[in-house]
Design a protein around this motif. Structure first.
Motif, PDB file in Angstrom:
ATOM      1  N   GLU A 139      -2.678  -9.547   0.315  1.00  0.00           N
ATOM      2  CA  GLU A 139      -3.497  -8.520  -0.340  1.00  0.00           C
ATOM      3  C   GLU A 139      -4.859  -8.454   0.353  1.00  0.00           C
ATOM      4  O   GLU A 139      -5.601  -9.441   0.352  1.00  0.00           O
ATOM      5  CB  GLU A 139      -3.649  -8.876  -1.831  1.00  0.00           C
ATOM      6  CG  GLU A 139      -4.727  -8.127  -2.587  1.00  0.00           C
ATOM      7  CD  GLU A 139      -4.553  -6.610  -2.612  1.00  0.00           C
ATOM      8  OE1 GLU A 139      -3.526  -6.136  -3.113  1.00  0.00           O
ATOM      9  OE2 GLU A 139      -5.453  -5.910  -2.095  1.00  0.00           O
ATOM     10  N   PRO A 140      -5.197  -7.293   0.955  1.00  0.00           N
ATOM     11  CA  PRO A 140      -6.473  -7.219   1.682  1.00  0.00           C
ATOM     12  C   PRO A 140      -7.693  -7.296   0.768  1.00  0.00           C
ATOM     13  O   PRO A 140      -8.730  -7.795   1.176  1.00  0.00           O
ATOM     14  CB  PRO A 140      -6.407  -5.857   2.376  1.00  0.00           C
ATOM     15  CG  PRO A 140      -5.387  -5.074   1.617  1.00  0.00           C
ATOM     16  CD  PRO A 140      -4.426  -6.055   1.039  1.00  0.00           C
ATOM     17  N   ASN A 141      -7.559  -6.800  -0.469  1.00  0.00           N
ATOM     18  CA  ASN A 141      -8.717  -6.785  -1.372  1.00  0.00           C
ATOM     19  C   ASN A 141      -8.595  -7.906  -2.394  1.00  0.00           C
ATOM     20  O   ASN A 141      -8.122  -7.677  -3.511  1.00  0.00           O
ATOM     21  CB  ASN A 141      -8.815  -5.442  -2.110  1.00  0.00           C
ATOM     22  CG  ASN A 141      -8.922  -4.295  -1.140  1.00  0.00           C
ATOM     23  OD1 ASN A 141      -9.662  -4.376  -0.160  1.00  0.00           O
ATOM     24  ND2 ASN A 141      -8.161  -3.244  -1.385  1.00  0.00           N
ATOM     25  N   ASP A 158       1.491   0.696  -4.056  1.00  0.00           N
ATOM     26  CA  ASP A 158       0.828   1.829  -3.396  1.00  0.00           C
ATOM     27  C   ASP A 158       1.401   2.090  -1.999  1.00  0.00           C
ATOM     28  O   ASP A 158       2.603   2.151  -1.839  1.00  0.00           O
ATOM     29  CB  ASP A 158      -0.691   1.602  -3.342  1.00  0.00           C
ATOM     30  CG  ASP A 158      -1.337   1.824  -4.711  1.00  0.00           C
ATOM     31  OD1 ASP A 158      -0.620   2.226  -5.635  1.00  0.00           O
ATOM     32  OD2 ASP A 158      -2.544   1.593  -4.841  1.00  0.00           O
ATOM     33  N   GLN A 159       0.496   2.178  -0.989  1.00  0.00           N
ATOM     34  CA  GLN A 159       0.955   2.535   0.371  1.00  0.00           C
ATOM     35  C   GLN A 159       1.838   1.450   0.990  1.00  0.00           C
ATOM     36  O   GLN A 159       2.457   1.689   2.021  1.00  0.00           O
ATOM     37  CB  GLN A 159      -0.231   2.768   1.309  1.00  0.00           C
ATOM     38  CG  GLN A 159      -1.130   3.910   0.936  1.00  0.00           C
ATOM     39  CD  GLN A 159      -2.334   3.417   0.160  1.00  0.00           C
ATOM     40  OE1 GLN A 159      -2.225   2.500  -0.643  1.00  0.00           O
ATOM     41  NE2 GLN A 159      -3.474   4.034   0.381  1.00  0.00           N
ATOM     42  N   ARG A 212      -9.475 -10.282  -5.282  1.00  0.00           N
ATOM     43  CA  ARG A 212     -10.354 -10.121  -6.446  1.00  0.00           C
ATOM     44  C   ARG A 212     -10.812 -11.476  -6.946  1.00  0.00           C
ATOM     45  O   ARG A 212     -10.197 -12.496  -6.643  1.00  0.00           O
ATOM     46  CB  ARG A 212      -9.591  -9.446  -7.595  1.00  0.00           C
ATOM     47  CG  ARG A 212      -9.524  -7.945  -7.554  1.00  0.00           C
ATOM     48  CD  ARG A 212      -8.533  -7.428  -6.570  1.00  0.00           C
ATOM     49  NE  ARG A 212      -7.966  -6.142  -6.977  1.00  0.00           N
ATOM     50  CZ  ARG A 212      -7.053  -5.496  -6.295  1.00  0.00           C
ATOM     51  NH1 ARG A 212      -6.599  -5.978  -5.165  1.00  0.00           N
ATOM     52  NH2 ARG A 212      -6.582  -4.350  -6.723  1.00  0.00           N
ATOM     53  N   HIS A 219       4.066  -2.002  -7.973  1.00  0.00           N
ATOM     54  CA  HIS A 219       3.118  -0.883  -7.888  1.00  0.00           C
ATOM     55  C   HIS A 219       2.248  -1.059  -6.640  1.00  0.00           C
ATOM     56  O   HIS A 219       1.018  -1.093  -6.717  1.00  0.00           O
ATOM     57  CB  HIS A 219       2.267  -0.803  -9.162  1.00  0.00           C
ATOM     58  CG  HIS A 219       3.096  -0.525 -10.381  1.00  0.00           C
ATOM     59  ND1 HIS A 219       2.613  -0.591 -11.644  1.00  0.00           N
ATOM     60  CD2 HIS A 219       4.398  -0.162 -10.519  1.00  0.00           C
ATOM     61  CE1 HIS A 219       3.580  -0.291 -12.520  1.00  0.00           C
ATOM     62  NE2 HIS A 219       4.672  -0.026 -11.844  1.00  0.00           N
ATOM     63  N   ALA A 244       0.781  -6.683  -1.549  1.00  0.00           N
ATOM     64  CA  ALA A 244      -0.078  -5.803  -2.354  1.00  0.00           C
ATOM     65  C   ALA A 244      -0.176  -6.369  -3.769  1.00  0.00           C
ATOM     66  O   ALA A 244      -0.081  -5.640  -4.748  1.00  0.00           O
ATOM     67  CB  ALA A 244       0.457  -4.375  -2.357  1.00  0.00           C
ATOM     68  N   GLY A 245      -0.378  -7.659  -3.841  1.00  0.00           N
ATOM     69  CA  GLY A 245      -0.321  -8.378  -5.122  1.00  0.00           C
ATOM     70  C   GLY A 245      -1.554  -8.244  -5.985  1.00  0.00           C
ATOM     71  O   GLY A 245      -1.599  -8.799  -7.080  1.00  0.00           O
ATOM     72  N   GLY A 246      -2.589  -7.515  -5.509  1.00  0.00           N
ATOM     73  CA  GLY A 246      -3.799  -7.344  -6.326  1.00  0.00           C
ATOM     74  C   GLY A 246      -4.415  -8.695  -6.635  1.00  0.00           C
ATOM     75  O   GLY A 246      -4.614  -9.537  -5.762  1.00  0.00           O
TER      76      GLY A 246
HETATM   77  C1  SAM Z   1      -2.090  -0.505  -7.598  1.00  0.00           C
HETATM   78  S1  SAM Z   1      -2.586  -1.980  -6.815  1.00  0.00           S
HETATM   79  C2  SAM Z   1      -1.350  -3.054  -7.468  1.00  0.00           C
HETATM   80  C3  SAM Z   1      -1.764  -4.466  -7.542  1.00  0.00           C
HETATM   81  C4  SAM Z   1      -0.761  -5.391  -8.239  1.00  0.00           C
HETATM   82  N1  SAM Z   1       0.511  -5.448  -7.546  1.00  0.00           N
HETATM   83  C5  SAM Z   1      -0.582  -4.989  -9.689  1.00  0.00           C
HETATM   84  O1  SAM Z   1       0.483  -4.475 -10.039  1.00  0.00           O
HETATM   85  O2  SAM Z   1      -1.516  -5.179 -10.464  1.00  0.00           O
HETATM   86  C6  SAM Z   1      -2.083  -1.699  -5.158  1.00  0.00           C
HETATM   87  C7  SAM Z   1      -2.598  -2.720  -4.168  1.00  0.00           C
HETATM   88  O3  SAM Z   1      -1.983  -2.466  -2.919  1.00  0.00           O
HETATM   89  C8  SAM Z   1      -2.830  -2.998  -1.920  1.00  0.00           C
HETATM   90  N2  SAM Z   1      -2.315  -2.490  -0.630  1.00  0.00           N
HETATM   91  C9  SAM Z   1      -2.213  -1.209  -0.218  1.00  0.00           C
HETATM   92  N3  SAM Z   1      -1.644  -1.155   1.009  1.00  0.00           N
HETATM   93  C10 SAM Z   1      -1.373  -2.427   1.381  1.00  0.00           C
HETATM   94  C11 SAM Z   1      -0.756  -3.031   2.526  1.00  0.00           C
HETATM   95  N4  SAM Z   1      -0.317  -2.303   3.564  1.00  0.00           N
HETATM   96  N5  SAM Z   1      -0.623  -4.369   2.552  1.00  0.00           N
HETATM   97  C12 SAM Z   1      -1.037  -5.127   1.505  1.00  0.00           C
HETATM   98  N6  SAM Z   1      -1.622  -4.614   0.399  1.00  0.00           N
HETATM   99  C13 SAM Z   1      -1.790  -3.289   0.337  1.00  0.00           C
HETATM  100  C14 SAM Z   1      -4.186  -2.507  -2.366  1.00  0.00           C
HETATM  101  O4  SAM Z   1      -5.224  -3.285  -1.811  1.00  0.00           O
HETATM  102  C15 SAM Z   1      -4.083  -2.676  -3.891  1.00  0.00           C
HETATM  103  O5  SAM Z   1      -4.655  -3.879  -4.311  1.00  0.00           O
END
Ligand code: SAM
Length: 419
Positions: free
Chosen positions: A255-257, A333-334, A259, A331, A233-235
């Motif tokens: 990271e699925p999304n 998230d899920q 950027r 951070h 979830a590295g953004g």
């Molecule tokens: C709040 S952002 C944090 C991004 C980064 N780590 C930062 O601190 O800037 C949370 C990220 O978690 C990713 N995410 C959520 N569930 C995920 C999962 N199961 N596997 C990988 N990424 C996930 C989302 O796509 C989102 O980009």
């Protein structure tokens, strides 16, 4: 529907007796466990009634109560299953009907006008000239600036609004003061007495500070560590950029999304490293033009995998997981709990910095020590620390990182990986 009240004899059992339909014209939160809405009934009488939602009488769970507050937005048309209040004193001496509701409002027509909804004055109209501040002090409204004016540069009640509406340079001054005051209050009310960092670094430095902590604290404590990190979830990849280029630690971002990574972003990361790791300040009064410092490890690049961490990922990437020395999530998230569970399953060290809890989506979570639900970040941290480490030994621990915002890291070094 009947709910039993065991909290105190002050409350009766709740029984839903009627359905009502109408528009929410006002909402008022009295405290964390009790809020009211005023409803303009669509039928049969066109009257206004008050509906209260409370969880201090055990008529509903805290999670449902929070969801009701979120759903019951002024302007929405709703349908509610209501009954007489569990506290018989509610509604006495009122000129309007008072109901209680213990189930989620059904939104029959959402308020979707782009303009903000103008709420009615409350049915119980005790107009006060002061507002209680966070520290308990009463402040006269006439000495405060209207928050709609500050944020939207307009106030729909301009003529009757008791707050100030400054213009020109006074507006800029009032806005600056308001922002500063809110930042200060936020600092005070989120103060964690266990956090050793008092004068913390800005939130914008969180990725650098986390990467530096991994480099200076965590990795030196790991045995057989080649430093292969999985940054889940590295953004955009800030943490991995710092791990690779500033500290020479190879990292893969899951990271699925994915950027865009524009040049100004790369420059910003390099400048942050120069300023906060090497102590070189761009703002220094320096006559000689200075060349930007190169990254210490320009040839170690993060790898990006545009995918989720889920069961399929674990199944399809056994080699990558085998090579991984450390799973991290800032951070995340899920993904926070899946990172911890995956690491525990594989017996690999992890470090996560939890933020959002997603309590509603995870009602199965329960604190082992209290049996309570997991609703706050602090609950989530405790919940993660209570997890079983299986046969791998070691203790799940926490530490505070030196930045504003959610800054507690939960980490684990299994015995076999500990130096
Ligand atoms: C709040 S952002 C944090 C991004 C980064 N780590 C930062 O601190 O800037 C949370 C990220 O978690 C990713 N995410 C959520 N569930 C995920 C999962 N199961 N596997 C990988 N990424 C996930 C989302 O796509 C989102 O980009």
């Amino acid at each position: 529907m009947t709910t039993s009240s065991t909290v105190s004899s002050r409350f009766h059992n709740f029984t839903a007796t009627d359905w009502i339909d109408g528009e929410i014209r006002h909402r008022r939160k009295l405290y964390k466990k009790l809020f009211f809405i005023d409803i303009h009934l669509t039928s049969p009488s066109n009257d206004k009634v008050q509906v209260l939602f409370r969880c201090d009488d055990d008529s509903m769970t805290t999670v449902d109560h929070q969801d009701c507050l979120r759903l019951a937005r002024p302007g929405h048309h709703v349908r509610l299953h209501v009954g007489p209040p569990t506290d018989p004193n509610e509604g006495q001496d009122r000129t309007f009907k008072v109901w209680q509701c213990t189930t989620l409002p059904e939104i029959t027509k959402p308020y979707d006008d782009p303009k903000p909804f103008i709420a009615d004055p409350p049915l119980v109209n005790k107009t006060r000239e002061t507002i209680k501040q966070w520290d308990g002090q009463e402040k006269p409204k006439k000495d405060m600036t209207c928050k709609y004016w500050l944020n939207q540069r307009q106030c729909h009640r301009l003529e009757t609004c008791p707050f100030q509406h400054p213009t020109g340079p006074d507006f800029e001054k009032a806005r600056e003061a308001w922002v500063q005051e809110r930042l200060e209050i936020r600092k005070i009310i989120t103060l964690d007495p266990n956090d050793p960092h008092t004068d913390k670094k800005p939130h914008a430095l969180r990725a650098l500070i986390f990467a530096q902590w991994i480099h200076t604290f965590l990795i030196p404590r790991l045995r057989h560590c080649k430093g292969n990190v999985l940054d889940i979830a590295g953004g955009k990849g800030d943490v991995s950029m710092f791990l690779c280029h500033a500290f020479g630690i190879p990292s893969t971002v899951v990271e699925p999304n994915l950027r865009k990574q524009p040049n100004y972003w790369l420059t910003r990361l390099r400048r942050l490293m120069e300023k906060h790791i090497n102590g070189i300040n761009d703002d220094d009064d320096d006559d000689a033009p200075r060349m930007a410092q190169p990254w210490p490890y320009p040839d170690i690049h993060p790898t990006f995998m545009p995918t989720l961490l889920d069961d399929a990922f674990i199944q399809h990437h056994p080699d990558l997981l085998h090579r991984t020395d450390l799973l991290i999530g800032l951070h995340a998230d899920q993904a926070t709990e899946p990172i911890v569970d995956t690491a525990l399953r594989l017996g690999k060290p992890f470090a996560v910095v939890p933020c959002c809890v997603f309590g509603r989506e995870n009602l199965h979570r329960q604190l082992a020590t209290t049996g309570g639900p997991v609703l706050t970040t602090q609950d989530l941290i405790q919940f993660l620390c209570e997890k079983e480490t299986g046969g791998y030994g070691g203790k799940i621990e926490t530490a505070y990182l030196d930045f504003e915002g959610k800054n507690q890291v939960v980490y684990w070094i299994p015995s076999s990986h500990s130096l």
